[in-house]
Design a protein around this motif. Structure first.
Motif, mmCIF file in Angstrom:
data_model
loop_
_atom_site.group_PDB
_atom_site.id
_atom_site.type_symbol
_atom_site.label_atom_id
_atom_site.label_comp_id
_atom_site.label_asym_id
_atom_site.label_seq_id
_atom_site.Cartn_x
_atom_site.Cartn_y
_atom_site.Cartn_z
ATOM 1 N N MET A 28 0.856 -1.439 -0.167
ATOM 2 C CA MET A 28 0.015 0.028 -0.063
ATOM 3 C C MET A 28 0.914 1.172 -0.001
ATOM 4 O O MET A 28 1.729 1.558 0.738
ATOM 5 C CB MET A 28 -0.988 0.123 1.316
ATOM 6 N N ASP A 30 0.706 5.746 -0.608
ATOM 7 C CA ASP A 30 0.067 6.995 -0.360
ATOM 8 C C ASP A 30 -0.302 7.574 -1.818
ATOM 9 O O ASP A 30 0.592 8.332 -2.400
ATOM 10 C CB ASP A 30 0.579 7.864 0.623
ATOM 11 N N ALA A 56 -1.306 -1.366 -4.219
ATOM 12 C CA ALA A 56 -2.755 -0.509 -3.778
ATOM 13 C C ALA A 56 -2.384 0.811 -3.449
ATOM 14 O O ALA A 56 -1.545 1.263 -2.486
ATOM 15 C CB ALA A 56 -3.039 -1.075 -2.458
ATOM 16 N N ASN A 58 -3.653 4.052 -2.088
ATOM 17 C CA ASN A 58 -4.443 4.588 -0.848
ATOM 18 C C ASN A 58 -4.755 6.053 -0.849
ATOM 19 O O ASN A 58 -3.783 6.890 -1.715
ATOM 20 C CB ASN A 58 -3.955 4.088 0.401
ATOM 21 N N LYS A 59 -5.857 6.488 -0.287
ATOM 22 C CA LYS A 59 -6.043 7.984 -0.038
ATOM 23 C C LYS A 59 -6.299 8.532 -1.656
ATOM 24 O O LYS A 59 -6.048 9.789 -2.019
ATOM 25 C CB LYS A 59 -5.051 8.741 0.398
ATOM 26 N N LEU A 92 -7.688 3.186 -4.284
ATOM 27 C CA LEU A 92 -8.921 3.038 -3.255
ATOM 28 C C LEU A 92 -8.793 4.054 -2.237
ATOM 29 O O LEU A 92 -7.706 4.947 -2.370
ATOM 30 C CB LEU A 92 -8.456 1.500 -2.746
ATOM 31 N N SER A 93 -9.864 4.016 -1.532
ATOM 32 C CA SER A 93 -9.750 4.983 -0.215
ATOM 33 C C SER A 93 -9.982 3.873 0.862
ATOM 34 O O SER A 93 -11.279 3.485 1.059
ATOM 35 C CB SER A 93 -10.759 5.799 -0.406
ATOM 36 N N ALA A 94 -8.967 3.749 1.664
ATOM 37 C CA ALA A 94 -9.281 2.979 3.127
ATOM 38 C C ALA A 94 -10.326 3.945 3.857
ATOM 39 O O ALA A 94 -11.177 2.729 4.586
ATOM 40 C CB ALA A 94 -8.037 2.772 3.685
ATOM 41 N N GLY A 97 -13.825 2.992 1.852
ATOM 42 C CA GLY A 97 -13.873 1.821 1.508
ATOM 43 C C GLY A 97 -13.909 1.384 0.024
ATOM 44 O O GLY A 97 -14.269 0.466 -0.378
ATOM 45 N N ALA A 100 -11.983 -1.178 -2.186
ATOM 46 C CA ALA A 100 -11.448 -2.167 -1.052
ATOM 47 C C ALA A 100 -11.234 -3.534 -1.437
ATOM 48 O O ALA A 100 -10.411 -4.336 -1.465
ATOM 49 C CB ALA A 100 -11.514 -1.908 0.294
#
Length: 210
Positions: A28, A30, A56, A58-59, A92-94, A97, A100
């Motif tokens: 993951m 950023d 992945a 994220n954010k 994605l956005s943790a 969700g 995810a």
């Protein structure tokens, strides 16, 4: 390289232990900062360990998607780190969700690809087509690939038999790996190719009969 911060040191140690236990690693990063050198070190460790990899991002909810689409982001990463070209990236956005579950679905797909096995006859029909293509310039032009067989899975591992394995350079190794991926897929998993010497046609006939 030297890591001064104790938290970062133990995080790296824990990541290494997780890689050892994993079949597929989700690395993951950023999305608002981009892929860092430390991220790449971990990903490189994953591939050296022969494990499947999903990147992945994220954010993604913090990224201005009007200025930077997922495809643009991916191309930027691949331009900087070409070895990631063959590995899936999921934005994605943790926090929300969003997408995810797509990460888990992609990891499951990579798990399956890492365990695919190509039969020897099918592999050598492909070899016959590769031999007729233009190989990279250099000493590898003297190398003749005679036949191949797959010896293992997770990661997919191949034995390549040729007349001069001692002359196989890195450019030819990459060339053969790229052609394998074009024909058989294997997205998300590293590929191992081990070269062996062969002087007998009977060896290929025995392999084709497997």
């Amino acid at each position: 390289s030297k890591v001064d911060d104790q938290v970062e040191y133990f995080s790296n140690l824990r990541a290494t232990h997780s890689i050892d236990r994993a079949d597929v690693v989700v690395a993951m990063t950023d999305g608002s900062e981009g892929v860092t050198v430390q991220d790449v070190r971990i990903m490189d460790n994953v591939l050296e360990s022969g494990k499947g990899l999903v990147v992945a991002i994220n954010k993604w909810d913090l990224v201005d998607t009007k200025e930077k689409t997922a495809e643009v982001f991916r191309q930027h990463v691949v331009d900087r780190y070409p070895f990631l070209r063959d590995y899936p990236m999921v934005c994605l956005s943790a926090l929300s969700g969003r997408r995810a579950f797509r990460v888990l679905e992609t990891a499951a797909t990579v798990y399956g690809r890492a365990r695919e096995r190509v039969t020897t006859p099918r592999l050598n029909r492909w070899v016959d087509t590769v031999i007729g293509r233009s190989a990279p310039a250099g000493t590898s032009r003297e190398v003749r690939l005679l036949y191949m067989t797959q010896s293992d899975v997770a990661p997919p591992t191949f034995l390549a038999f040729g007349n001069r394995p001692d002359l196989v350079d890195e450019s030819y190794r990459r060339y053969l790996e790229n052609r394998l991926r074009e024909e058989f897929g294997f997205e998300g998993t590293p590929i191992r190719i081990h070269w062996r010497s062969s002087r007998s046609k009977r060896a290929r006939q025995a392999a084709d009969s497997d």
